[in-house]
Scaffold this motif. Structure first.
Motif, PDB file in Angstrom:
ATOM      1  N   UNK A  28       0.835  -1.203   0.000  1.00 45.20           N
ATOM      2  CA  UNK A  28       0.000   0.000   0.000  1.00 45.20           C
ATOM      3  C   UNK A  28       0.870   1.253   0.000  1.00 45.20           C
ATOM      4  N   UNK A  29       1.954   1.227   0.783  1.00 41.06           N
ATOM      5  CA  UNK A  29       2.869   2.368   0.794  1.00 41.06           C
ATOM      6  C   UNK A  29       3.468   2.593  -0.588  1.00 41.06           C
ATOM      7  N   UNK A  30       3.829   1.504  -1.272  1.00 39.68           N
ATOM      8  CA  UNK A  30       4.381   1.623  -2.622  1.00 39.68           C
ATOM      9  C   UNK A  30       3.337   2.173  -3.590  1.00 39.68           C
ATOM     10  N   UNK A  31       2.079   1.788  -3.401  1.00 45.30           N
ATOM     11  CA  UNK A  31       1.008   2.282  -4.274  1.00 45.30           C
ATOM     12  C   UNK A  31       0.833   3.786  -4.149  1.00 45.30           C
ATOM     13  N   UNK A  32       1.237   4.350  -3.009  1.00 46.25           N
ATOM     14  CA  UNK A  32       1.119   5.787  -2.807  1.00 46.25           C
ATOM     15  C   UNK A  32       2.311   6.559  -3.369  1.00 46.25           C
ATOM     16  N   UNK A  33       3.343   5.837  -3.825  1.00 49.77           N
ATOM     17  CA  UNK A  33       4.549   6.492  -4.327  1.00 49.77           C
ATOM     18  C   UNK A  33       4.324   7.052  -5.725  1.00 49.77           C
ATOM     19  N   UNK A  34       5.090   8.094  -6.104  1.00 47.33           N
ATOM     20  CA  UNK A  34       4.995   8.611  -7.484  1.00 47.33           C
ATOM     21  C   UNK A  34       5.310   7.507  -8.496  1.00 47.33           C
ATOM     22  N   UNK A  35       4.525   7.454  -9.565  1.00 47.33           N
ATOM     23  CA  UNK A  35       4.711   6.427 -10.580  1.00 47.33           C
ATOM     24  C   UNK A  35       3.932   5.165 -10.305  1.00 47.33           C
ATOM     25  N   UNK A  36       3.123   5.183  -9.255  1.00 47.32           N
ATOM     26  CA  UNK A  36       2.313   3.998  -8.942  1.00 47.32           C
ATOM     27  C   UNK A  36       0.843   4.319  -9.184  1.00 47.32           C
ATOM     28  N   UNK A  37      -0.008   4.016  -8.178  1.00 49.46           N
ATOM     29  CA  UNK A  37      -1.449   4.181  -8.370  1.00 49.46           C
ATOM     30  C   UNK A  37      -1.945   5.571  -8.005  1.00 49.46           C
ATOM     31  N   UNK A  38      -1.142   6.318  -7.251  1.00 41.70           N
ATOM     32  CA  UNK A  38      -1.536   7.673  -6.862  1.00 41.70           C
ATOM     33  C   UNK A  38      -0.849   8.665  -7.806  1.00 41.70           C
TER      34      UNK A  38
END
Length: 291
Positions: free
Chosen positions: A135-145
């Motif tokens: 989930x933390x990775x999903x919030x990183x630039x270039x991911x899902x956010x």
């Protein structure tokens, strides 16, 4: 094997719940206030289930154990969860929101272990860490956010799986034995509508039908029907399999939510979204799998 026997119901529930973020996002874009839409979704679905109760001649008990269960489940799994989710979905992609859903079963197992209802093993601890890392990775630039400036809204949305997890445990622990799943679902939705109505009045988010035009208002009965169907199926799965197996819908909700977001809003995720999803799924598998 219990899971195999209930796979069709889990798939259907996951696809329906995966569509919900996109419906909510469309409603917010059409002019609905978050709590206004949430109230009519809960109240409308409660009315639908009440008709089904009447046809089956099922009374909705109002004794203390049932009222406690209705209130706890309706507040945590609908009022709190939807307040956070509906508000955040005005700003974040529906696909990103879907990636948060698997936190619910992970938190369910952790909560059940804390209450002595389940056992916390090294595999589950590892799975929890992987899930949160995903989930933390999903919030990183270039991911899902798409924008780091949306992090605050993403954290608000993360309250939603917390509410779902509490509801899973409440439904499994507090539900009076022998009560039909249809009755439990109906009572919980009425309680949810009650709490949302209070929040809506306090926050000035009351919605009167017809206020924004019927080109968008049709989403109210559509969402109500979907919610009624999903809640009924959810409580039946809880009664038949327990909270851990029911939580397996997290896989399907995530995949379906991403696909619905792409199909309806043209959402496209960054390349980091795939490893983020794989970490979340790996964590979910470690947490909920059994020897």
């Amino acid at each position: 094997m219990p899971l195999a026997r209930h796979i069709p119901a889990l798939l259907i529930l996951g696809v329906v719940w995966g569509l919900t973020p996109s419906i909510v996002k469309a409603a917010m874009a059409g002019g609905f206030a978050p709590l206004g839409f949430a109230f009519w979704g809960a109240f409308g679905s409660a009315l639908i289930l009440s008709v089904l109760c009447a046809k089956r001649r099922l009374a909705i008990p109002l004794d203390r154990p049932h009222l406690v269960q209705y209130a706890a489940s309706g507040f945590s799994g609908f009022a709190l969860a939807n307040f956070a989710g509906y508000t955040a979905l005005q700003h974040i992609p529906a696909g990103f929101f879907a990636l948060l859903v698997p936190l619910s079963p992970i938190l369910t197992v952790l909560g059940a272990a804390a209450l002595g209802m389940d056992r916390l093993t090294p595999a589950r601890i590892t799975g929890t860490l992987l899930g949160f890392l995903g989930v933390a990775l999903a919030m990183a630039p270039g991911a899902a956010l798409p924008d780091a400036g949306l992090l605050g809204w993403a954290l608000l949305a993360a309250i939603t799986p917390v509410g779902f997890a509490i509801s899973n445990i409440v439904a499994s622990r507090l539900a009076p034995r022998g009560t039909d799943a249809l009755v439990l679902a109906t009572g919980a939705l009425y309680a949810a509508a009650f709490f949302i109505a209070i929040f809506g009045v306090l926050m000035g988010q009351v919605h009167w039908p017809g206020a924004i035009g019927w080109r968008v208002e049709w989403l109210i009965p559509f969402q109500a029907a979907l919610t009624a169907f999903a809640y009924l199926l959810y409580f039946r799965l809880i009664a038949a399999t327990g909270s851990v197996i029911t939580s397996q819908t997290g896989y399907i909700v995530t995949i379906a939510g991403v696909l619905w977001g792409a199909a309806l809003f043209g959402e496209r995720m960054g390349w980091l979204a795939l490893p983020a999803a794989l970490l979340v799924f790996a964590g979910l598998w470690l947490v909920t799998s059994r020897r």
